[in-house]
Design a protein around this motif. Sequence first.
Motif, mmCIF file in Angstrom:
data_model
loop_
_atom_site.group_PDB
_atom_site.id
_atom_site.type_symbol
_atom_site.label_atom_id
_atom_site.label_comp_id
_atom_site.label_asym_id
_atom_site.label_seq_id
_atom_site.Cartn_x
_atom_site.Cartn_y
_atom_site.Cartn_z
ATOM 1 N N ALA A 40 30.879 66.194 54.970
ATOM 2 C CA ALA A 40 31.636 66.260 53.589
ATOM 3 C C ALA A 40 32.537 67.508 53.447
ATOM 4 O O ALA A 40 31.986 68.436 53.837
ATOM 5 C CB ALA A 40 30.282 66.312 52.642
ATOM 6 N N LEU A 41 33.415 67.084 52.790
ATOM 7 C CA LEU A 41 34.427 68.415 52.383
ATOM 8 C C LEU A 41 34.599 68.509 50.920
ATOM 9 O O LEU A 41 34.310 67.764 50.029
ATOM 10 C CB LEU A 41 35.824 67.860 52.965
ATOM 11 C CG LEU A 41 35.963 67.541 54.353
ATOM 12 C CD1 LEU A 41 37.375 67.271 54.738
ATOM 13 C CD2 LEU A 41 35.348 68.874 55.300
ATOM 14 N N THR A 42 34.855 69.796 50.400
ATOM 15 C CA THR A 42 35.094 69.964 49.198
ATOM 16 C C THR A 42 36.496 69.731 48.721
ATOM 17 O O THR A 42 37.329 69.466 49.533
ATOM 18 C CB THR A 42 34.984 71.706 48.751
ATOM 19 O OG1 THR A 42 35.897 72.329 49.529
ATOM 20 C CG2 THR A 42 33.548 72.087 49.368
ATOM 21 N N ILE A 73 37.935 55.173 56.406
ATOM 22 C CA ILE A 73 36.741 55.927 56.631
ATOM 23 C C ILE A 73 36.837 56.081 58.373
ATOM 24 O O ILE A 73 36.462 57.086 58.646
ATOM 25 C CB ILE A 73 35.690 55.342 56.244
ATOM 26 C CG1 ILE A 73 35.594 55.333 54.773
ATOM 27 C CG2 ILE A 73 34.111 55.996 56.971
ATOM 28 C CD1 ILE A 73 34.320 54.381 54.262
ATOM 29 N N GLY A 74 37.131 54.992 58.988
ATOM 30 C CA GLY A 74 37.296 55.261 60.575
ATOM 31 C C GLY A 74 38.327 56.145 60.756
ATOM 32 O O GLY A 74 38.160 56.973 61.938
ATOM 33 N N GLY A 75 39.462 56.327 60.109
ATOM 34 C CA GLY A 75 40.428 57.358 60.375
ATOM 35 C C GLY A 75 39.750 58.512 60.355
ATOM 36 O O GLY A 75 40.386 59.784 60.936
ATOM 37 N N LEU A 121 36.382 60.934 50.526
ATOM 38 C CA LEU A 121 37.358 61.819 51.358
ATOM 39 C C LEU A 121 38.443 60.740 51.743
ATOM 40 O O LEU A 121 39.691 61.209 51.639
ATOM 41 C CB LEU A 121 36.633 62.408 52.539
ATOM 42 C CG LEU A 121 35.556 63.294 52.101
ATOM 43 C CD1 LEU A 121 35.073 63.936 53.613
ATOM 44 C CD2 LEU A 121 36.480 64.663 51.635
ATOM 45 N N ALA A 122 38.064 59.635 52.219
ATOM 46 C CA ALA A 122 39.104 58.792 52.621
ATOM 47 C C ALA A 122 40.189 58.222 51.690
ATOM 48 O O ALA A 122 41.225 58.342 51.923
ATOM 49 C CB ALA A 122 38.423 57.495 53.416
ATOM 50 N N LEU A 123 39.633 58.059 50.391
ATOM 51 C CA LEU A 123 40.519 57.898 49.420
ATOM 52 C C LEU A 123 41.596 58.898 48.909
ATOM 53 O O LEU A 123 42.615 58.703 48.737
ATOM 54 C CB LEU A 123 39.649 57.314 48.031
ATOM 55 C CG LEU A 123 40.260 56.794 46.914
ATOM 56 C CD1 LEU A 123 41.017 55.654 47.221
ATOM 57 C CD2 LEU A 123 39.266 56.995 45.813
ATOM 58 N N ARG A 150 34.558 66.717 40.595
ATOM 59 C CA ARG A 150 35.661 67.528 40.560
ATOM 60 C C ARG A 150 35.907 68.190 41.773
ATOM 61 O O ARG A 150 36.926 68.564 42.340
ATOM 62 C CB ARG A 150 35.504 68.507 39.467
ATOM 63 C CG ARG A 150 36.718 69.280 39.011
ATOM 64 C CD ARG A 150 36.542 70.027 37.656
ATOM 65 N NE ARG A 150 35.227 70.440 37.295
ATOM 66 C CZ ARG A 150 34.500 70.010 36.380
ATOM 67 N NH1 ARG A 150 35.001 69.053 35.517
ATOM 68 N NH2 ARG A 150 33.499 70.519 35.911
ATOM 69 N N ASN A 151 34.854 68.988 42.187
ATOM 70 C CA ASN A 151 34.972 69.892 43.384
ATOM 71 C C ASN A 151 34.324 69.658 44.676
ATOM 72 O O ASN A 151 34.490 70.404 45.820
ATOM 73 C CB ASN A 151 34.369 71.553 42.930
ATOM 74 C CG ASN A 151 35.387 71.917 41.567
ATOM 75 O OD1 ASN A 151 36.477 71.992 41.817
ATOM 76 N ND2 ASN A 151 34.604 72.630 40.608
ATOM 77 N N GLY A 152 33.610 68.745 44.490
ATOM 78 C CA GLY A 152 32.656 68.349 45.679
ATOM 79 C C GLY A 152 31.342 69.023 46.205
ATOM 80 O O GLY A 152 31.194 69.763 45.286
ATOM 81 N N PRO A 153 30.974 68.802 47.242
ATOM 82 C CA PRO A 153 31.472 68.189 48.428
ATOM 83 C C PRO A 153 31.575 66.621 48.203
ATOM 84 O O PRO A 153 30.795 66.091 47.566
ATOM 85 C CB PRO A 153 30.436 68.548 49.506
ATOM 86 C CG PRO A 153 29.199 68.928 48.910
ATOM 87 C CD PRO A 153 29.636 69.571 47.550
#
Length: 126
Positions: A84-86, A73-75, A65-67, A56-59
């Motif tokens: 990693a991001l939340t 992922i390259g982007g 993240l890409a999705l 739900r909240n990550g990271p």
Amino acid sequence: MTPRKTSQTMKPATAAKKLGVYLPATPAEFQEGVVSRDELNALQTDPPEWLRELRRNGPHPRPILALKLGISIGGLARGGITEALTTAEVEALKTENPEWLQQERATQAEVRREAARLKEEADKRG
């Protein structure tokens, strides 16, 4: 006598990838052990609170993240996202909508259009 069937196990990194979570954010007991196929299935069908919270909240790991951002992922790498991001950080990035994210989304949309076109051509031929 037939040999006893042993349960297939995997490393925590593999299990985390299959669960779509960032391994360093999982509990220590998950990171330090091995995960059987049965344990993985149980985690998928009835996730414990720590797994629900991570989802739900990550990271979040790069594929998630890409999705969530609608890019490759390259982007992410081209945009300088290496950690990693939340979920909150992802939402802030979407709101900010920097130039690189707009470009990567446009690129991803073009890739999807081309893949659909090629599939349509293949369907016509076959």
